[in-house]
Design a protein around this motif. Sequence first.
Motif, PDB file in Angstrom:
ATOM      1  N   GLU A   1     -61.901 -15.184 -19.249  1.00 32.03           N
ATOM      2  CA  GLU A   1     -62.630 -15.159 -20.906  1.00 32.03           C
ATOM      3  C   GLU A   1     -61.705 -15.537 -21.638  1.00 32.03           C
ATOM      4  OE1 GLU A   1     -65.232 -16.095 -19.463  1.00 32.03           O
ATOM      5  OE2 GLU A   1     -65.781 -14.640 -17.775  1.00 32.03           O
ATOM      6  N   VAL A   2     -60.669 -15.887 -21.085  1.00 36.82           N
ATOM      7  CA  VAL A   2     -59.744 -16.144 -22.662  1.00 36.82           C
ATOM      8  C   VAL A   2     -59.800 -17.501 -23.091  1.00 36.82           C
ATOM      9  CG1 VAL A   2     -57.797 -15.751 -23.461  1.00 36.82           C
ATOM     10  CG2 VAL A   2     -58.696 -14.208 -22.413  1.00 36.82           C
ATOM     11  N   GLY A   3     -59.598 -18.309 -23.834  1.00 34.63           N
ATOM     12  CA  GLY A   3     -59.721 -19.578 -23.619  1.00 34.63           C
ATOM     13  C   GLY A   3     -59.492 -19.765 -25.006  1.00 34.63           C
TER      14      GLY A   3
ATOM     15  N   THR B   1     -60.765 -24.015 -23.992  1.00 40.62           N
ATOM     16  CA  THR B   1     -61.112 -23.756 -22.992  1.00 40.62           C
ATOM     17  C   THR B   1     -60.833 -22.541 -21.748  1.00 40.62           C
ATOM     18  OG1 THR B   1     -59.976 -25.139 -21.907  1.00 40.62           O
ATOM     19  CG2 THR B   1     -61.565 -26.692 -22.626  1.00 40.62           C
ATOM     20  N   THR B   2     -61.948 -21.706 -21.153  1.00 41.73           N
ATOM     21  CA  THR B   2     -61.018 -20.241 -20.256  1.00 41.73           C
ATOM     22  C   THR B   2     -61.466 -20.706 -18.601  1.00 41.73           C
ATOM     23  OG1 THR B   2     -63.589 -19.639 -19.530  1.00 41.73           O
ATOM     24  CG2 THR B   2     -62.713 -18.641 -21.719  1.00 41.73           C
ATOM     25  N   PRO B   3     -60.131 -20.040 -18.206  1.00 39.20           N
ATOM     26  CA  PRO B   3     -60.152 -20.911 -17.156  1.00 39.20           C
ATOM     27  C   PRO B   3     -61.043 -20.828 -16.079  1.00 39.20           C
ATOM     28  CG  PRO B   3     -58.354 -18.689 -17.807  1.00 39.20           C
ATOM     29  CD  PRO B   3     -59.294 -19.043 -18.900  1.00 39.20           C
ATOM     30  N   ARG B   4     -62.123 -19.653 -16.537  1.00 35.33           N
ATOM     31  CA  ARG B   4     -63.008 -20.078 -15.283  1.00 35.33           C
ATOM     32  C   ARG B   4     -64.022 -21.274 -15.986  1.00 35.33           C
ATOM     33  NH1 ARG B   4     -66.346 -16.194 -13.789  1.00 35.33           N
ATOM     34  NH2 ARG B   4     -65.439 -13.992 -14.720  1.00 35.33           N
ATOM     35  N   GLN B   5     -64.059 -21.916 -17.576  1.00 34.89           N
ATOM     36  CA  GLN B   5     -64.684 -23.015 -17.337  1.00 34.89           C
ATOM     37  C   GLN B   5     -64.081 -24.107 -16.753  1.00 34.89           C
ATOM     38  OE1 GLN B   5     -64.079 -22.278 -21.711  1.00 34.89           O
ATOM     39  NE2 GLN B   5     -66.066 -21.604 -21.659  1.00 34.89           N
ATOM     40  N   ARG B   6     -62.671 -23.707 -16.629  1.00 29.44           N
ATOM     41  CA  ARG B   6     -62.148 -25.447 -16.749  1.00 29.44           C
ATOM     42  C   ARG B   6     -62.287 -25.532 -14.585  1.00 29.44           C
ATOM     43  NH1 ARG B   6     -58.094 -22.355 -20.448  1.00 29.44           N
ATOM     44  NH2 ARG B   6     -56.589 -21.875 -18.467  1.00 29.44           N
ATOM     45  N   ALA B   7     -62.317 -24.360 -13.939  1.00 28.93           N
ATOM     46  CA  ALA B   7     -62.309 -24.282 -12.555  1.00 28.93           C
ATOM     47  C   ALA B   7     -63.907 -25.114 -12.597  1.00 28.93           C
ATOM     48  CB  ALA B   7     -62.521 -22.861 -12.200  1.00 28.93           C
TER      49      ALA B   7
END
Length: 286
Positions: A165-167, A202-208
């Motif tokens: 959750e770190v953007g 953007t967070t890693p989750r959002q990029r995935a």
Amino acid sequence: MIVVTGATGNVGRTLVRLLTEAGEPVTAVSRKITESDVPPGVRVLAADLADPAGFRPALDGARALFLLISGDFVSAAGSPADVIGRVLDDARSREVWRVVLLSSQGVATRPGSASHGSTARSIEDAVRRSGMDWTILRPGGFASNAYAWAESIRARRAVDAPFAEVGLPFIDPDDIAEVAALALREDGHAGQVYELTGPAPTTPRQRAEAIGEALGEPIRFTEQTREEARAQMLRFMPEPVVETTLSILGEPTPAEVRISPDVERLLGRAPRTFAEWARRNAAAFR
């Protein structure tokens, strides 16, 4: 003639294309490069900046130089700054009068890190001392860093990454290339340092998720612990680089999260989003 180093990389490949489309004669330089890697009519030279003598032929007839220093730059001939200083001396003696350096945001945000700050700072200083008209580009993280996930996405439609959750405002390498083309071709950029970021964190989750949307298939995201990520990264990165990278990804400074206005000010449009990058490069993850 404009010389582009790192011509087969994520920034250099697009930069060569943009310059060629603008009618500029280009010499494309990379350690391993063939004519099939570049548009028709582009001169190619397989050379390494760590070997200034081998690189010297690229400078013949040139007026501008795009300088990209790879993360694995090693030379037996001296420190990176000393070697680049000799390259720049050669360039100036051949009347190359403009240089654009692709540096790193870490020069300002991680000055104590040899991998992200101090070495890049020493190279910037060599560029400033060159006597040439210089421009320095300091991007943050690249959207193309997501290529590290390509194998797991292709094999199992899954991403494992820390700090879910770190953007961070990752930038599209094509935006870097457009800014570089502008600084190489047009006046008014001498003595400028441009910080280049994307339009939003953007967070890693959002990029995935964005890659999944580009593929039309869901991507399963699993958050790694810091130690799990560290062990994975140590397989292909030196420990100091791993530690600083994890600090940026997990505990970014306010400056590393801040959105820079420079891309929009220079290009007259907002930076491309990560989702746009993912759609354009979806084939790499299929």
